[in-house]
Design a protein around this motif. Structure first.
Motif, PDB file in Angstrom:
ATOM      1  N   ILE A   1       0.844  -1.206   0.000  1.00  0.00           N
ATOM      2  CA  ILE A   1       0.000   0.000   0.000  1.00  0.00           C
ATOM      3  C   ILE A   1       0.873   1.247   0.000  1.00  0.00           C
ATOM      4  N   PHE A   2       1.951   1.242   0.784  1.00  0.00           N
ATOM      5  CA  PHE A   2       2.862   2.384   0.834  1.00  0.00           C
ATOM      6  C   PHE A   2       3.514   2.634  -0.527  1.00  0.00           C
ATOM      7  N   VAL A   3       3.996   1.579  -1.164  1.00  0.00           N
ATOM      8  CA  VAL A   3       4.630   1.706  -2.487  1.00  0.00           C
ATOM      9  C   VAL A   3       3.621   2.197  -3.515  1.00  0.00           C
ATOM     10  N   LEU A   4       2.406   1.675  -3.496  1.00  0.00           N
ATOM     11  CA  LEU A   4       1.379   2.122  -4.441  1.00  0.00           C
ATOM     12  C   LEU A   4       0.991   3.579  -4.212  1.00  0.00           C
ATOM     13  N   ALA A   5       0.962   4.026  -2.949  1.00  0.00           N
ATOM     14  CA  ALA A   5       0.651   5.426  -2.656  1.00  0.00           C
ATOM     15  C   ALA A   5       1.731   6.341  -3.218  1.00  0.00           C
ATOM     16  N   ILE A   6       2.986   5.966  -3.057  1.00  0.00           N
ATOM     17  CA  ILE A   6       4.086   6.775  -3.594  1.00  0.00           C
ATOM     18  C   ILE A   6       4.033   6.802  -5.120  1.00  0.00           C
TER      19      ILE A   6
ATOM     20  N   GLY B   1       1.418   6.381  -6.970  1.00  0.00           N
ATOM     21  CA  GLY B   1       0.250   7.180  -7.353  1.00  0.00           C
ATOM     22  C   GLY B   1       0.539   8.666  -7.281  1.00  0.00           C
ATOM     23  N   PHE B   2       1.226   9.105  -6.224  1.00  0.00           N
ATOM     24  CA  PHE B   2       1.574  10.524  -6.077  1.00  0.00           C
ATOM     25  C   PHE B   2       2.508  10.964  -7.196  1.00  0.00           C
ATOM     26  N   VAL B   3       3.521  10.160  -7.488  1.00  0.00           N
ATOM     27  CA  VAL B   3       4.456  10.489  -8.565  1.00  0.00           C
ATOM     28  C   VAL B   3       3.726  10.509  -9.911  1.00  0.00           C
ATOM     29  N   GLY B   4       2.800   9.585 -10.115  1.00  0.00           N
ATOM     30  CA  GLY B   4       2.027   9.561 -11.358  1.00  0.00           C
ATOM     31  C   GLY B   4       1.157  10.798 -11.526  1.00  0.00           C
ATOM     32  N   VAL B   5       0.466  11.199 -10.475  1.00  0.00           N
ATOM     33  CA  VAL B   5      -0.383  12.395 -10.545  1.00  0.00           C
ATOM     34  C   VAL B   5       0.481  13.635 -10.764  1.00  0.00           C
ATOM     35  N   LEU B   6       1.615  13.709 -10.086  1.00  0.00           N
ATOM     36  CA  LEU B   6       2.526  14.839 -10.276  1.00  0.00           C
ATOM     37  C   LEU B   6       3.011  14.888 -11.718  1.00  0.00           C
ATOM     38  N   GLY B   7       3.351  13.740 -12.270  1.00  0.00           N
ATOM     39  CA  GLY B   7       3.780  13.678 -13.669  1.00  0.00           C
ATOM     40  C   GLY B   7       2.687  14.127 -14.617  1.00  0.00           C
TER      41      GLY B   7
ATOM     42  N   TYR C   1       9.140  32.738 -17.795  1.00  0.00           N
ATOM     43  CA  TYR C   1       7.855  32.756 -17.117  1.00  0.00           C
ATOM     44  C   TYR C   1       7.820  31.683 -16.041  1.00  0.00           C
ATOM     45  N   GLU C   2       6.834  31.796 -15.178  1.00  0.00           N
ATOM     46  CA  GLU C   2       6.671  30.903 -14.041  1.00  0.00           C
ATOM     47  C   GLU C   2       5.337  30.194 -14.171  1.00  0.00           C
ATOM     48  N   LYS C   3       5.327  28.903 -13.937  1.00  0.00           N
ATOM     49  CA  LYS C   3       4.093  28.123 -13.970  1.00  0.00           C
ATOM     50  C   LYS C   3       3.861  27.556 -12.575  1.00  0.00           C
ATOM     51  N   ARG C   4       2.709  27.838 -11.999  1.00  0.00           N
ATOM     52  CA  ARG C   4       2.357  27.373 -10.659  1.00  0.00           C
ATOM     53  C   ARG C   4       1.328  26.254 -10.785  1.00  0.00           C
ATOM     54  N   ILE C   5       1.645  25.102 -10.196  1.00  0.00           N
ATOM     55  CA  ILE C   5       0.765  23.937 -10.240  1.00  0.00           C
ATOM     56  C   ILE C   5       0.280  23.660  -8.827  1.00  0.00           C
ATOM     57  N   PRO C   6      -1.031  23.850  -8.567  1.00  0.00           N
ATOM     58  CA  PRO C   6      -1.540  23.554  -7.222  1.00  0.00           C
ATOM     59  C   PRO C   6      -1.506  22.053  -6.954  1.00  0.00           C
ATOM     60  N   LEU C   7      -1.016  21.671  -5.784  1.00  0.00           N
ATOM     61  CA  LEU C   7      -0.953  20.257  -5.425  1.00  0.00           C
ATOM     62  C   LEU C   7      -2.100  19.886  -4.494  1.00  0.00           C
ATOM     63  N   MET C   8      -2.045  20.377  -3.252  1.00  0.00           N
ATOM     64  CA  MET C   8      -3.142  20.140  -2.313  1.00  0.00           C
ATOM     65  C   MET C   8      -3.106  21.228  -1.252  1.00  0.00           C
ATOM     66  N   GLY C   9      -4.261  21.755  -0.944  1.00  0.00           N
ATOM     67  CA  GLY C   9      -4.338  22.825   0.048  1.00  0.00           C
ATOM     68  C   GLY C   9      -3.489  24.011  -0.379  1.00  0.00           C
ATOM     69  N   PRO C  10      -2.657  24.500   0.535  1.00  0.00           N
ATOM     70  CA  PRO C  10      -1.829  25.658   0.188  1.00  0.00           C
ATOM     71  C   PRO C  10      -0.536  25.291  -0.553  1.00  0.00           C
ATOM     72  N   ALA C  11      -0.267  24.011  -0.746  1.00  0.00           N
ATOM     73  CA  ALA C  11       0.984  23.582  -1.380  1.00  0.00           C
ATOM     74  C   ALA C  11       0.886  23.674  -2.900  1.00  0.00           C
ATOM     75  N   SER C  12       1.927  24.227  -3.499  1.00  0.00           N
ATOM     76  CA  SER C  12       2.007  24.360  -4.952  1.00  0.00           C
ATOM     77  C   SER C  12       3.409  24.003  -5.408  1.00  0.00           C
ATOM     78  N   LEU C  13       3.503  23.610  -6.665  1.00  0.00           N
ATOM     79  CA  LEU C  13       4.786  23.374  -7.304  1.00  0.00           C
ATOM     80  C   LEU C  13       4.998  24.519  -8.282  1.00  0.00           C
ATOM     81  N   VAL C  14       6.128  25.219  -8.169  1.00  0.00           N
ATOM     82  CA  VAL C  14       6.423  26.359  -9.039  1.00  0.00           C
ATOM     83  C   VAL C  14       7.568  25.964  -9.970  1.00  0.00           C
TER      84      VAL C  14
END
Length: 130
Positions: free
Chosen positions: A20-25, A27-33, A99-112
């Protein structure tokens, strides 16, 4: 005492919690990609667009118009022709962007992501602070 698996070998594998831990990681990497890849594709389209705009025009306004026409065809919406940095270097017109691209992740966290590019053979110009 070690547990003996069928056929005389030791049991090996991953536990359910580990799976479950490996699949969660993964999944997160897949969604980020899935969120980052479209911005990179747009960056490549912008890089190609400034090269085509440089070839199509000799004045600042002509280069901006050529880029805007290309941007409407290739679905570029992060920057426009007026955001390009156009100047002369060694007697040749060079076109750059930043230019800068901001990608919202969850809540207040973003990837810039900061994207820069140029048609010059040196370091891309950085847009002055406004």
């Amino acid at each position: 005492m070690d547990r003996i698996a069928p056929y005389g070998g030791k049991q090996q594998g991953i536990s359910l919690v580990g799976l479950i831990f490996v699949l969660a990681i993964l999944g997160f990497v897949g969604v980020l990609g899935l969120k980052v890849v479209p911005t990179y594709i747009e960056y490549r389209a912008i890089s190609n667009g400034i090269k085509q705009a440089k070839a199509a025009g000799t004045t600042v306004r002509a280069i901006q118009n050529a880029f805007d026409q290309n941007a409407s065809v290739t679905y570029i919406d992060s920057i426009s022709g007026k955001d390009l940095i156009i100047g002369a270097e060694n007697g040749e017109v060079e076109v750059s962007f930043a230019y800068e691209k901001r990608i919202p992740l969850m809540g207040p966290a973003s990837l810039v992501l900061n994207y820069t590019g140029t048609t010059a053979k040196g370091v891309p110009a950085v847009k002055p602070a406004e």
